[in-house]
Design a protein around this motif. Structure first.
Motif, PDB file in Angstrom:
ATOM      1  N   ALA A 127       0.828  -1.203   0.000  1.00 25.33           N
ATOM      2  CA  ALA A 127       0.000   0.000   0.000  1.00 25.33           C
ATOM      3  C   ALA A 127       0.865   1.257   0.000  1.00 25.33           C
ATOM      4  O   ALA A 127       0.558   2.237  -0.690  1.00 25.33           O
ATOM      5  N   TYR A 128       1.966   1.245   0.763  1.00 22.87           N
ATOM      6  CA  TYR A 128       2.897   2.389   0.788  1.00 22.87           C
ATOM      7  C   TYR A 128       3.509   2.598  -0.598  1.00 22.87           C
ATOM      8  O   TYR A 128       3.644   3.737  -1.065  1.00 22.87           O
ATOM      9  N   ASP A 129       3.857   1.506  -1.265  1.00 21.66           N
ATOM     10  CA  ASP A 129       4.427   1.584  -2.608  1.00 21.66           C
ATOM     11  C   ASP A 129       3.438   2.242  -3.576  1.00 21.66           C
ATOM     12  O   ASP A 129       3.799   3.133  -4.363  1.00 21.66           O
ATOM     13  N   ASN A 130       2.164   1.825  -3.494  1.00 24.04           N
ATOM     14  CA  ASN A 130       1.148   2.396  -4.383  1.00 24.04           C
ATOM     15  C   ASN A 130       0.871   3.857  -4.040  1.00 24.04           C
ATOM     16  O   ASN A 130       0.647   4.686  -4.947  1.00 24.04           O
ATOM     17  N   GLY A 157      -8.014  15.990   1.002  1.00 20.94           N
ATOM     18  CA  GLY A 157      -7.974  15.593   2.416  1.00 20.94           C
ATOM     19  C   GLY A 157      -7.324  14.246   2.654  1.00 20.94           C
ATOM     20  O   GLY A 157      -7.344  13.734   3.781  1.00 20.94           O
ATOM     21  N   ASN A 158      -6.736  13.660   1.632  1.00 20.53           N
ATOM     22  CA  ASN A 158      -6.060  12.366   1.789  1.00 20.53           C
ATOM     23  C   ASN A 158      -4.661  12.552   2.362  1.00 20.53           C
ATOM     24  O   ASN A 158      -4.040  13.599   2.186  1.00 20.53           O
ATOM     25  N   ALA A 159      -4.180  11.499   3.033  1.00 16.70           N
ATOM     26  CA  ALA A 159      -2.822  11.518   3.575  1.00 16.70           C
ATOM     27  C   ALA A 159      -1.823  11.306   2.450  1.00 16.70           C
ATOM     28  O   ALA A 159      -2.133  10.708   1.420  1.00 16.70           O
ATOM     29  N   VAL A 160      -0.596  11.775   2.671  1.00 14.51           N
ATOM     30  CA  VAL A 160       0.457  11.609   1.675  1.00 14.51           C
ATOM     31  C   VAL A 160       1.631  10.883   2.310  1.00 14.51           C
ATOM     32  O   VAL A 160       1.896  11.025   3.509  1.00 14.51           O
ATOM     33  N   ARG A 169      -8.936   3.740  -3.993  1.00 12.61           N
ATOM     34  CA  ARG A 169      -7.975   3.387  -5.044  1.00 12.61           C
ATOM     35  C   ARG A 169      -6.959   2.355  -4.534  1.00 12.61           C
ATOM     36  O   ARG A 169      -6.587   1.429  -5.251  1.00 12.61           O
ATOM     37  N   ILE A 170      -6.535   2.506  -3.293  1.00  9.81           N
ATOM     38  CA  ILE A 170      -5.604   1.525  -2.714  1.00  9.81           C
ATOM     39  C   ILE A 170      -6.281   0.165  -2.610  1.00  9.81           C
ATOM     40  O   ILE A 170      -5.682  -0.874  -2.908  1.00  9.81           O
TER      41      ILE A 170
END
Length: 340
Positions: free
Chosen positions: A8-11, A54-57, A22-23
């Motif tokens: 998930a971090y990679d995507n 508002g999504n995390a990055v 999307r994840i």
């Protein structure tokens, strides 16, 4: 962190933000699982708020590590400060304790403690103060596993700071698994272990200056002890037991050979039989079960070609296996109730 979190971090890095839907599609999982992964990555500081919609990055692992480590290092520094304060306070009070102990030793030379808890507390203090040598004499057969577990850490600490340790058991302790395991551990750390036929009483001497002598046991309750610090008495006790140590057999716990000491036990039993002692008394003196002692006696009588313990004593005296003047009869005499 698991494989799903890494994927998930990679995507999120490729997408530029962490969007649950999307994840979830990219990982072929539901949004609830995507939300769980987001929570883990956020807790690990790999996701921070402020992205589009508002999504995390995602952020660099180096940045995340620095933020996580800062809190841990602050905690470690706080503990170090507390430890330093404890040492400072104990260092300030130590001279008072040392002065008390020195005055106590000089005043009487012997202190008698009735409670086993008091004895254990003093033993713990003595092992911490010991700097040169600890000499332990333990009668009986194998020791209780719980007792060995309790003293293991105490003895290990002494050995690790360079204290010479000598441990003297009776031969019968060689057959006890718990005692053999403890002896193996202690010898690996540098202790010396020997065994002998007969030990009269338990004794521990620290630095040839402090001796612990147990009181007589009453019932099953652990006995109290006398703590002896008189130089003359301690020196006398040390010399007596040092001679016993010199004549004892070295014990390698990894060596299962028992024939030599077994023969020595037979000889000791024969000598005690010649004195007319009862079976249970002989067994107690040699630190073995009465049943085991009787098995040895049966073998001895069979070897001597006799049918009673009294005949065995007389035959042994006649053959010169024991001193002719030993016991209630001499060579050529019969035991009580036996024909001449």
């Amino acid at each position: 962190m698991d494989d799903s979190c890494v994927a998930a971090y990679d995507n999120a890095l490729r997408l530029g933000a962490y969007e649950d839907s999307r994840i979830a599609a990219l990982l072929s999982c539901d949004e609830a699982e995507a939300a769980r992964i987001r929570t883990v990555l956020t807790r690990m500081k790999l996701l921070v708020p402020g992205g589009p919609g508002g999504n995390a990055v995602p952020v660099s692992p180096d940045v995340a590590e620095a933020e996580l480590s800062a809190g841990l290092e602050a905690g470690i520094n706080a503990y170090r400060e507390q430890l330093a304060e404890v040492r400072r306070q104990m260092g300030a009070i130590t001279p008072v304790y040392v002065k008390y102990r020195q005055a106590q030793r000089a005043s009487s030379g012997i202190r008698v403690l009735d409670g086993p808890e008091d004895v254990q507390r003093e033993l713990t203090a003595a092992t911490r103060e010991c700097t040169t040598e600890a000499f332990t004499v333990q009668p009986g057969g194998g020791r209780d596993p719980r007792t060995l577990h309790e003293i293991s850490a105490r003895d290990t600490a002494m050995l690790e700071r360079g204290v010479r340790m000598r441990i003297l058991y009776q031969h019968t302790a060689r057959a006890n698994l718990a005692t053999r395991t403890h002896a193996r551990k202690m010898t690996a750390l540098g202790a010396e272990v020997r065994t002998t036929n007969e030990i009269y009483e338990r004794l521990i001497i620290f630095d040839r200056s402090t001796a612990f002598v147990p009181k007589e046991r009453v019932g099953n309750r652990p006995p109290g002890a006398a703590i002896v610090t008189d130089a003359t008495v301690v020196g006398h006790l040390w010399r007596i037991h040092d001679k016993m140590w010199s004549s004892a057999s070295p014990y390698d716990p990894s060596d299962t050979e028992y024939a030599a000491v077994s023969e020595e036990i037979r000889t000791s039993i024969l000598k005690l039989m010649a004195t007319g002692l009862k079976d249970d008394v002989i067994a107690r003196k040699l630190g073995m079960a009465t049943r085991t002692c009787r098995r040895y006696m049966a073998g001895i009588m069979d070897d001597l070609g006799v049918t009673s313990r009294f005949q065995a004593g007389a035959r042994a005296s006649a053959l010169g296996l024991v001193d002719a003047g030993t016991g209630p009869y001499t060579a050529g005499e019969s035991g009580p109730g036996e024909p001449r």
